[in-house]
Design a protein around this motif. Structure first.
Motif, short mmCIF file in Angstrom:
data_model
loop_
_atom_site.label_atom_id
_atom_site.label_comp_id
_atom_site.label_asym_id
_atom_site.label_seq_id
_atom_site.Cartn_x
_atom_site.Cartn_y
_atom_site.Cartn_z
N LYS A 222 -25.58 -79.47 -90.45
CA LYS A 222 -25.85 -80.89 -90.28
C LYS A 222 -27.30 -81.12 -89.86
O LYS A 222 -27.92 -82.12 -90.24
N ILE A 223 -27.84 -80.21 -89.05
CA ILE A 223 -29.26 -80.30 -88.67
C ILE A 223 -30.13 -80.16 -89.91
O ILE A 223 -31.08 -80.91 -90.11
N GLU A 224 -29.78 -79.20 -90.74
CA GLU A 224 -30.52 -78.98 -91.99
C GLU A 224 -30.55 -80.25 -92.84
O GLU A 224 -31.60 -80.66 -93.35
N ALA A 225 -29.40 -80.88 -92.98
CA ALA A 225 -29.32 -82.10 -93.79
C ALA A 225 -30.09 -83.25 -93.16
O ALA A 225 -30.81 -83.98 -93.86
N ALA A 226 -29.95 -83.41 -91.84
CA ALA A 226 -30.60 -84.53 -91.16
C ALA A 226 -32.12 -84.41 -91.20
O ALA A 226 -32.84 -85.37 -91.48
N VAL A 227 -32.63 -83.22 -90.93
CA VAL A 227 -34.09 -83.02 -90.93
C VAL A 227 -34.63 -83.04 -92.35
O VAL A 227 -35.69 -83.60 -92.62
N GLY A 228 -33.88 -82.45 -93.28
CA GLY A 228 -34.32 -82.45 -94.67
C GLY A 228 -34.51 -83.85 -95.22
O GLY A 228 -35.38 -84.09 -96.06
N ALA A 229 -33.73 -84.79 -94.73
CA ALA A 229 -33.82 -86.17 -95.20
C ALA A 229 -35.08 -86.87 -94.70
O ALA A 229 -35.45 -87.93 -95.23
N LEU A 230 -35.76 -86.29 -93.71
CA LEU A 230 -36.97 -86.91 -93.16
C LEU A 230 -38.23 -86.51 -93.91
O LEU A 230 -39.28 -87.12 -93.74
N PHE A 231 -38.12 -85.47 -94.74
CA PHE A 231 -39.30 -84.91 -95.39
C PHE A 231 -39.07 -84.72 -96.88
O PHE A 231 -37.94 -84.51 -97.33
N PRO A 232 -40.16 -84.76 -97.65
CA PRO A 232 -40.01 -84.41 -99.07
C PRO A 232 -39.62 -82.95 -99.19
O PRO A 232 -40.00 -82.11 -98.36
N LYS A 233 -38.88 -82.62 -100.20
CA LYS A 233 -38.35 -81.26 -100.37
C LYS A 233 -39.47 -80.23 -100.41
O LYS A 233 -39.30 -79.10 -99.92
N SER A 234 -40.61 -80.59 -100.94
CA SER A 234 -41.72 -79.65 -101.06
C SER A 234 -42.26 -79.20 -99.71
O SER A 234 -42.96 -78.19 -99.62
N ASP A 235 -41.95 -79.93 -98.65
CA ASP A 235 -42.44 -79.60 -97.31
C ASP A 235 -41.51 -78.67 -96.53
O ASP A 235 -41.89 -78.15 -95.47
N TRP A 236 -40.30 -78.48 -97.03
CA TRP A 236 -39.27 -77.84 -96.21
C TRP A 236 -39.63 -76.44 -95.71
O TRP A 236 -39.45 -76.12 -94.55
N THR A 237 -40.14 -75.59 -96.59
CA THR A 237 -40.42 -74.20 -96.19
C THR A 237 -41.52 -74.13 -95.15
O THR A 237 -41.39 -73.47 -94.11
N ASP A 238 -42.64 -74.82 -95.41
CA ASP A 238 -43.75 -74.80 -94.45
C ASP A 238 -43.35 -75.48 -93.14
O ASP A 238 -43.76 -75.04 -92.06
N LEU A 239 -42.56 -76.55 -93.23
CA LEU A 239 -42.07 -77.21 -92.02
C LEU A 239 -41.32 -76.21 -91.14
O LEU A 239 -41.53 -76.17 -89.92
N SER A 240 -40.48 -75.41 -91.74
CA SER A 240 -39.72 -74.42 -90.99
C SER A 240 -40.65 -73.46 -90.25
O SER A 240 -40.45 -73.17 -89.07
N HIS A 241 -41.68 -72.99 -90.95
CA HIS A 241 -42.63 -72.07 -90.31
C HIS A 241 -43.35 -72.75 -89.16
O HIS A 241 -43.51 -72.17 -88.08
N HIS A 242 -43.80 -73.99 -89.36
CA HIS A 242 -44.54 -74.70 -88.32
C HIS A 242 -43.70 -74.87 -87.06
O HIS A 242 -44.17 -74.61 -85.95
N VAL A 243 -42.46 -75.31 -87.24
CA VAL A 243 -41.59 -75.56 -86.09
C VAL A 243 -41.27 -74.25 -85.36
O VAL A 243 -41.32 -74.18 -84.13
N ILE A 244 -40.93 -73.22 -86.11
CA ILE A 244 -40.58 -71.94 -85.51
C ILE A 244 -41.77 -71.32 -84.78
O ILE A 244 -41.63 -70.81 -83.65
N TRP A 245 -42.94 -71.37 -85.38
CA TRP A 245 -44.13 -70.84 -84.71
C TRP A 245 -44.41 -71.60 -83.42
O TRP A 245 -44.76 -71.02 -82.40
N HIS A 246 -44.26 -72.91 -83.46
CA HIS A 246 -44.52 -73.72 -82.27
C HIS A 246 -43.51 -73.39 -81.17
O HIS A 246 -43.86 -73.33 -79.98
N GLY A 247 -42.26 -73.17 -81.55
CA GLY A 247 -41.24 -72.83 -80.58
C GLY A 247 -41.47 -71.48 -79.93
O GLY A 247 -41.13 -71.28 -78.76
N ARG A 248 -42.06 -70.56 -80.66
CA ARG A 248 -42.32 -69.23 -80.12
C ARG A 248 -43.57 -69.18 -79.25
O ARG A 248 -43.65 -68.36 -78.33
N ARG A 249 -44.52 -70.05 -79.53
CA ARG A 249 -45.81 -69.93 -78.87
C ARG A 249 -46.04 -70.95 -77.75
O ARG A 249 -46.68 -70.64 -76.76
N ILE A 250 -45.53 -72.16 -77.91
CA ILE A 250 -45.85 -73.22 -76.94
C ILE A 250 -44.60 -73.90 -76.40
O ILE A 250 -44.43 -74.03 -75.19
#
Length: 316
Positions: A222-250
């Motif tokens: 459900k998180i995947e569906a809810a967040v995916g609806a906020l962004f164009p599909k082309s952004d999904w992979t990079d969005l995942s990297h950005h969020v995960i990197w931010h969670g690990r570092r800051i």
């Protein structure tokens, strides 16, 4: 005499009114002092007083406002982590799917320390499918849950050989049929080995999107569906990297480095962590080569001249 009495009564009434007014003022609660996140992350670096109270945005935020805020956060993170990528070492789709399965309940650093020996001995699905489980277990022991993981990687290798001709399939519906492969692993493989957009909902992703109030859902699908609806599909992979990197570092789970966060002005959870800039800088985590698990001491762990977290050593 009657006039004087009236004047005296009037004066007494006036005095009582003033006294009552003063008492009301004394009883009235003092207005609360509110502090919000700095307009820019550099505001904290330049010596602004650390925030102690944060007024969170209303839950009545419109859909349009939410989409704009979410996309702006992603744009900001893209500037902070332009080099964001999968932090598992791999050379082909087979290595990536195996490494991702092994990464459950352990760090990517540990997996990257383990897989060279595994792939040197079993470079193809055919090799791993025919492997002695006890020998594989010994190699995978440092990753934890090595017996279950051995069963999964040998099982998925056999499935690749028997059902897909020894090749990793490029479709979600096929990947999730492999032993040990769920939607999270499948999207890692699709996005990074085949260039097909997907959202990777790991523990960091779940924590941050809820902290940012992108969704209240707790189920990964459900998180995947809810967040995916906020962004164009082309952004999904990079969005995942950005969020995960931010969670690990800051934006850590227990003590986020709010005072050193580049998206503080956009975060409704600002103030849950350390807001003092100098103390927050000490919480930043940087890993050699982009791998998790090693904290570099200052001066490596610092904010750059623009007030943004500097890239980790070894980052391209």
């Amino acid at each position: 005499m009657a006039v004087a009495a009236k004047d005296t009564a009037g004066s007494a009434a006036g005095t009582k009114a003033v006294t009552a007014a003063k008492a009301a003022v004394k009883k009235a609660p003092a207005p609360k002092k509110v502090v919000v996140a700095p307009k820019k992350a550099t505001a904290a670096v330049k010596g602004a007083a650390p925030a102690t109270t944060v007024v969170k945005p209303s839950r009545d935020e419109s859909r349009t406002a939410l989409v704009r805020r979410a996309r702006r956060i992603n744009r900001e993170l893209a500037e902070v982590y332009p080099y964001a990528h999968p932090e598992l070492d791999f050379e082909n789709p087979f290595q990536l799917v195996v490494a991702t399965v092994l990464s459950a309940q352990t760090t990517d650093l540990r997996v990257n320390q383990t897989t060279p020996a595994l792939f040197a001995k079993y470079p193809t699905p055919e090799d791993l499918a025919a492997a002695n489980p006890e020998e594989v277990e010994e190699i995978l022991r440092p990753c934890g849950f090595f017996r279950a993981k051995t069963k999964s990687v040998i099982g998925l290798s056999k499935a690749l050989v028997e059902e897909f001709g020894g090749e990793v399939p490029g479709r979600l519906e096929d990947l999730v049929k492999l032993p040990g492969v769920g939607r999270k692993t499948a999207f890692v493989v699709l996005g990074n080995a085949f260039g097909r957009p997907g959202i990777t909902v790991d523990t960091h992703f779940q924590r941050l999107v809820r902290r940012w109030q992108w969704t209240d859902e707790t189920d990964p699908d459900k998180i995947e569906a809810a967040v995916g609806a906020l962004f164009p599909k082309s952004d999904w992979t990079d969005l995942s990297h950005h969020v995960i990197w931010h969670g690990r570092r800051i934006c850590h789970a227990r003590k986020p480095a709010c005072g050193a966060c580049p998206i503080a002005p956009l975060c409704p959870a600002y103030g849950e962590g350390e807001t003092d800039p100098e103390k927050a800088k000490k919480l930043l985590k940087y890993e050699k080569g982009g791998l998790p698990g090693q904290r570099l001491k200052p001066p490596q762990a610092y904010l750059d001249a623009g007030g943004r977290p500097a890239p980790p050593l070894g980052a391209a």
